[in-house]
Design an enzyme around this catalytic site. Structure first.
Site, PDB file in Angstrom:
ATOM      1  CG  ASP A  33     -18.049  46.477 -16.967  1.00 32.34           C
ATOM      2  OD1 ASP A  33     -17.181  46.914 -17.726  1.00 32.34           O
ATOM      3  OD2 ASP A  33     -19.065  47.115 -16.615  1.00 32.34           O
ATOM      4  CE  LYS A  55     -13.946  51.436 -15.650  1.00 33.08           C
ATOM      5  NZ  LYS A  55     -14.733  52.646 -15.592  1.00 33.08           N
ATOM      6  CG  MET A 169     -19.942  50.829  -6.343  1.00 31.16           C
ATOM      7  SD  MET A 169     -19.672  52.042  -7.629  1.00 31.16           S
ATOM      8  CE  MET A 169     -21.225  52.890  -7.648  1.00 31.16           C
TER       9      MET A 169
HETATM   10  C1  LIG Z   1     -20.223  49.828 -10.542  1.00 30.41           C
HETATM   11  S1  LIG Z   1     -21.626  49.353  -9.636  1.00 30.41           S
HETATM   12  C2  LIG Z   1     -22.569  48.640 -10.930  1.00 30.41           C
HETATM   13  C3  LIG Z   1     -24.005  48.414 -10.552  1.00 30.41           C
HETATM   14  C4  LIG Z   1     -24.772  47.651 -11.620  1.00 30.41           C
HETATM   15  N1  LIG Z   1     -24.844  48.425 -12.830  1.00 30.41           N
HETATM   16  C5  LIG Z   1     -26.157  47.254 -11.159  1.00 30.41           C
HETATM   17  O1  LIG Z   1     -27.154  47.780 -11.695  1.00 30.41           O
HETATM   18  O2  LIG Z   1     -26.277  46.381 -10.297  1.00 30.41           O
HETATM   19  C6  LIG Z   1     -20.979  47.948  -8.782  1.00 30.41           C
HETATM   20  C7  LIG Z   1     -21.691  47.727  -7.460  1.00 30.41           C
HETATM   21  O3  LIG Z   1     -22.935  47.055  -7.676  1.00 30.41           O
HETATM   22  C8  LIG Z   1     -23.213  46.218  -6.582  1.00 30.41           C
HETATM   23  N2  LIG Z   1     -23.313  44.834  -7.074  1.00 30.41           N
HETATM   24  C9  LIG Z   1     -23.225  44.426  -8.337  1.00 30.41           C
HETATM   25  N3  LIG Z   1     -23.451  43.095  -8.424  1.00 30.41           N
HETATM   26  C10 LIG Z   1     -23.688  42.671  -7.173  1.00 30.41           C
HETATM   27  C11 LIG Z   1     -24.015  41.409  -6.597  1.00 30.41           C
HETATM   28  N4  LIG Z   1     -24.142  40.300  -7.330  1.00 30.41           N
HETATM   29  N5  LIG Z   1     -24.208  41.341  -5.267  1.00 30.41           N
HETATM   30  C12 LIG Z   1     -24.101  42.436  -4.494  1.00 30.41           C
HETATM   31  N6  LIG Z   1     -23.803  43.652  -4.982  1.00 30.41           N
HETATM   32  C13 LIG Z   1     -23.610  43.773  -6.303  1.00 30.41           C
HETATM   33  C14 LIG Z   1     -22.090  46.403  -5.576  1.00 30.41           C
HETATM   34  O4  LIG Z   1     -22.471  47.437  -4.690  1.00 30.41           O
HETATM   35  C15 LIG Z   1     -20.962  46.849  -6.479  1.00 30.41           C
HETATM   36  O5  LIG Z   1     -19.975  47.557  -5.763  1.00 30.41           O
END
Ligand SMILES: C[S@@+](CC[C@H](N)C(=O)[O-])C[C@H]1O[C@@H](n2cnc3c(N)ncnc32)[C@H](O)[C@@H]1O
Length: 255
Positions: A33, A55, A169
């Site tokens: 991803d 995406k 998100m």
């Molecule tokens: C599609 S979701 C996927 C979440 C992922 N599967 C998880 O367990 O962290 C994407 C969202 O995860 C959060 N996110 C993922 N990595 C991050 C990071 N390093 N710092 C802050 N937020 C993060 C944000 O809110 C982002 O918009």
């Protein structure tokens, strides 16, 4: 053969699981991803085929179907396929849909959980998602759906829960989130922390209150933490559990 749905954790490669690292070093094909940290992609064996299926906002709506096709195709030509996802593959990662699509196509699936940003983000800012005297639970929701127009989440119920509310998100929807929670009865002075790019060199923590949240500009990816624990930084050298003054900005910290 087998497609391994692997969680890459929040960013820092040291937060990969041992199993995830072993699979990255052994995989013939890695399908990843957009949010997977480049330092983690560097751990992939040099001979592996690497496919970026990230995406982009505003990208084609059939993107998920095309990802299923890519995964099924990879499973037909390779022994070990890794489907690498940020955080945990089953936390807003569409890992469940991909597992179902692969099983329907007769492909074997294995899951390797990852450290979700929902917990690692707050932790990187010194915020425990539960803590005696502050929160006896936490709830993780998506901010992707418009909280004012959306129908799936009961924001009035979330406002009353009394547990830590963690929103993924939600960076571009803070005004609507605050509006719905205030309308649901959550106190205007409830602390809010936003942790951007947690566990990377770009990590930044912004602190405010619910009533001031709409005036903050938050850069994605970010985790929003709403509740009294969001006013804490338990790793701050000035004192354990110190309440952070409202509306401050903390630049990347060493922890
Ligand atoms: C599609 S979701 C996927 C979440 C992922 N599967 C998880 O367990 O962290 C994407 C969202 O995860 C959060 N996110 C993922 N990595 C991050 C990071 N390093 N710092 C802050 N937020 C993060 C944000 O809110 C982002 O918009």
């Amino acid at each position: 053969m087998t497609v391994h749905l692997v969680g890459a954790g929040p960013g820092d490669p040291d937060l990969l699981t041992v199993r995830a690292l072993k699979l990255l070093e052994a995989a013939d094909v890695v399908v990843h991803d957009r949010l997977v940290d480049p330092r983690i992609l560097d751990l992939i064996a040099p001979w592996a085929e690497v496919i970026d299926v990230g995406k982009r906002p505003g990208g084609p709506t059939d993107a998920q179907d095309r990802i299923h096709d890519v995964l099924v195709g990879a499973s037909r030509r390779a022994d070990t396929v890794v489907r690498l996802k940020g955080g945990d593959p089953f936390v807003f990662g569409r890992g469940g849909e991909e597992a179902e699509a692969l099983r329907r196509a007769g492909v074997q699936v294995a899951v390797v959980p990852g450290i979700t940003s929902a917990i690692a983000g707050p932790a990187a800012a010194g915020i425990p998602v539960t803590m005696r005297g502050h929160a006896s639970g936490f709830t993780v929701v998506t901010g992707h759906e418009d909280p004012v127009a959306g129908r799936h989440l009961d924001w009035d119920a979330l406002a009353r829960l009394g547990t830590t509310l963690i929103v993924l998100m939600g960076a571009s929807r803070t005004a609507a989130i605050a509006e719905r929670l205030l309308a649901g009865g959550m106190a205007p002075d409830t602390p809010v922390a936003s942790i951007e790019s947690a566990t990377t060199s770009a990590q930044r923590t912004l602190r405010t209150t619910l009533s001031e949240l709409d005036s903050q500009i938050i850069n994605a990816p970010a985790v929003l933490v709403i509740g009294t624990v969001a006013g804490l930084d338990v790793m701050d050298e000035a004192g354990l559990g110190r309440l952070v003054a409202d509306a401050t900005v903390n630049e990347p910290s060493p922890h």
